[in-house]
Design a protein around this motif. Structure first.
Motif, short mmCIF file in Angstrom:
data_model
loop_
_atom_site.label_atom_id
_atom_site.label_comp_id
_atom_site.label_asym_id
_atom_site.label_seq_id
_atom_site.Cartn_x
_atom_site.Cartn_y
_atom_site.Cartn_z
N TYR A 58 -0.70 -51.52 -90.64
CA TYR A 58 0.08 -50.41 -91.18
C TYR A 58 -0.43 -50.01 -92.56
O TYR A 58 -0.51 -48.84 -92.88
CB TYR A 58 1.57 -50.76 -91.24
CG TYR A 58 2.22 -50.72 -89.89
CD1 TYR A 58 2.46 -49.51 -89.26
CD2 TYR A 58 2.57 -51.88 -89.23
CE1 TYR A 58 3.06 -49.46 -88.02
CE2 TYR A 58 3.16 -51.85 -87.99
CZ TYR A 58 3.40 -50.63 -87.38
OH TYR A 58 3.98 -50.58 -86.15
N ALA A 59 -0.76 -51.00 -93.40
CA ALA A 59 -1.25 -50.71 -94.75
C ALA A 59 -2.57 -49.95 -94.72
O ALA A 59 -2.83 -49.10 -95.57
CB ALA A 59 -1.40 -52.00 -95.54
N SER A 60 -3.42 -50.23 -93.73
CA SER A 60 -4.71 -49.56 -93.62
C SER A 60 -4.62 -48.23 -92.87
O SER A 60 -5.63 -47.59 -92.61
CB SER A 60 -5.72 -50.47 -92.94
OG SER A 60 -5.30 -50.75 -91.62
N LYS A 61 -3.39 -47.83 -92.51
CA LYS A 61 -3.12 -46.57 -91.82
C LYS A 61 -3.70 -46.53 -90.40
O LYS A 61 -3.88 -45.46 -89.84
CB LYS A 61 -3.64 -45.37 -92.62
CG LYS A 61 -3.17 -45.31 -94.06
CD LYS A 61 -1.79 -44.74 -94.15
CE LYS A 61 -1.43 -44.43 -95.57
NZ LYS A 61 -0.55 -45.37 -96.19
N LEU A 62 -4.00 -47.69 -89.82
CA LEU A 62 -4.47 -47.73 -88.44
C LEU A 62 -3.31 -47.55 -87.46
O LEU A 62 -3.50 -47.08 -86.35
CB LEU A 62 -5.20 -49.04 -88.15
CG LEU A 62 -6.54 -49.20 -88.88
CD1 LEU A 62 -7.12 -50.59 -88.62
CD2 LEU A 62 -7.53 -48.13 -88.44
N TYR A 63 -2.13 -47.97 -87.87
CA TYR A 63 -0.92 -47.74 -87.09
C TYR A 63 -0.05 -46.76 -87.85
O TYR A 63 0.20 -46.95 -89.04
CB TYR A 63 -0.12 -49.03 -86.93
CG TYR A 63 -0.56 -49.99 -85.86
CD1 TYR A 63 -1.63 -49.72 -85.03
CD2 TYR A 63 0.11 -51.18 -85.69
CE1 TYR A 63 -2.02 -50.62 -84.05
CE2 TYR A 63 -0.26 -52.09 -84.71
CZ TYR A 63 -1.33 -51.80 -83.90
OH TYR A 63 -1.70 -52.68 -82.94
N PRO A 64 0.45 -45.72 -87.19
CA PRO A 64 1.41 -44.83 -87.89
C PRO A 64 2.78 -45.51 -87.97
O PRO A 64 3.09 -46.43 -87.22
CB PRO A 64 1.46 -43.59 -86.99
CG PRO A 64 1.04 -44.09 -85.65
CD PRO A 64 0.09 -45.23 -85.87
N TYR A 65 3.60 -45.06 -88.89
CA TYR A 65 4.93 -45.64 -89.07
C TYR A 65 5.77 -45.52 -87.81
O TYR A 65 6.67 -46.32 -87.58
CB TYR A 65 5.66 -45.01 -90.24
CG TYR A 65 5.07 -45.36 -91.58
CD1 TYR A 65 4.73 -46.67 -91.88
CD2 TYR A 65 4.84 -44.40 -92.54
CE1 TYR A 65 4.18 -47.01 -93.10
CE2 TYR A 65 4.29 -44.73 -93.76
CZ TYR A 65 3.96 -46.04 -94.04
OH TYR A 65 3.42 -46.37 -95.24
N SER A 66 5.50 -44.52 -86.98
CA SER A 66 6.30 -44.35 -85.76
C SER A 66 6.09 -45.49 -84.78
O SER A 66 6.86 -45.66 -83.85
CB SER A 66 5.96 -43.02 -85.09
OG SER A 66 4.60 -43.00 -84.71
N TYR A 67 5.04 -46.31 -84.97
CA TYR A 67 4.80 -47.46 -84.11
C TYR A 67 5.57 -48.69 -84.54
O TYR A 67 5.52 -49.71 -83.88
CB TYR A 67 3.31 -47.82 -84.09
CG TYR A 67 2.42 -46.90 -83.30
CD1 TYR A 67 2.87 -45.68 -82.81
CD2 TYR A 67 1.11 -47.25 -83.04
CE1 TYR A 67 2.04 -44.85 -82.10
CE2 TYR A 67 0.27 -46.41 -82.33
CZ TYR A 67 0.74 -45.22 -81.85
OH TYR A 67 -0.09 -44.40 -81.15
N PRO A 79 6.21 -52.20 -94.15
CA PRO A 79 5.46 -50.97 -94.44
C PRO A 79 6.34 -49.80 -94.90
O PRO A 79 5.86 -48.91 -95.59
CB PRO A 79 4.81 -50.63 -93.09
CG PRO A 79 4.72 -51.93 -92.38
CD PRO A 79 5.89 -52.74 -92.83
N TYR A 83 4.86 -46.94 -99.26
CA TYR A 83 4.27 -45.65 -99.56
C TYR A 83 4.40 -45.32 -101.05
O TYR A 83 5.33 -45.72 -101.72
CB TYR A 83 4.81 -44.54 -98.66
CG TYR A 83 6.29 -44.30 -98.70
CD1 TYR A 83 6.82 -43.33 -99.53
CD2 TYR A 83 7.15 -45.01 -97.88
CE1 TYR A 83 8.17 -43.08 -99.56
CE2 TYR A 83 8.51 -44.77 -97.91
CZ TYR A 83 9.01 -43.80 -98.74
OH TYR A 83 10.35 -43.56 -98.77
#
Length: 181
Positions: A58-67, A79, A83
């Protein structure tokens, strides 16, 4: 049949034929029905916190918050709290709290209280309102805003919109205050 059921401590629901336990406040005092025992533990198992690998994704933006899984145990490392806008806001809030403490413990305020100097107290109050509400915003303007937008009730149309738009994901309301949202 219903008389025998009531004596056994159950009642039949008008919607289904499944027996249901009688609440202690509903049972007839003339019957020998015994109340159901209370559960020994009311603790629910909470989900585990997110793993370090998941947090990294999540921190590396590989997963969006919606996941993000729901429900989940919220920790300070979640996460949701990572922000930049939130971090800046928390720093600003901490600074504002310190500024309010300084104003409330200032020698100027103590002197104005001691001398009952209304003009000086009003000047200090304006300084504090500027920190608390923002420059140029009075407590009355803030109250008017809350009454118009902050404490509004829902309508059938807005509830239908929310269910149709977000119902498949679930909706979490945070910070309703005195309103219904």
């Amino acid at each position: 049949t219903s008389e025998r059921s009531e004596k056994q401590g159950i009642s039949l629901s008008y919607r289904s034929a499944a027996p249901q336990a009688i609440c202690a406040c509903e049972k007839n005092l003339n019957t020998d029905a015994t109340p159901l025992p209370l559960p020994t533990s009311t603790k629910r198992a909470s989900p585990p916190p997110l793993s370090r690998l998941t947090l990294l994704l999540y921190a590396s933006k590989l997963y969006p918050y919606s996941y993000l899984p729901t429900p989940r145990l919220i920790t300070p490392r979640d996460p949701l709290f990572a922000y930049p806008e939130l971090k800046r806001g928390l720093v600003r809030r901490r600074n504002d709290e310190e500024r309010v403490k300084q104003i409330l413990s200032s020698p100027e305020l103590m002197e104005a209280r001691k001398n009952q100097d209304q003009a000086q107290m009003q000047t200090i109050l304006k300084q504090m309102n500027s920190v608390v509400y923002g420059d140029g915003i009075t407590p009355q303007a803030r109250e008017d805003f809350l009454m118009q937008f902050g404490c509004t009730g829902f309508t059938d149309e807005t509830l239908q919109y929310i269910v149709q738009t977000f119902g498949h994901r679930g909706v979490l309301e945070v910070g309703a205050g005195n309103g219904q949202w």
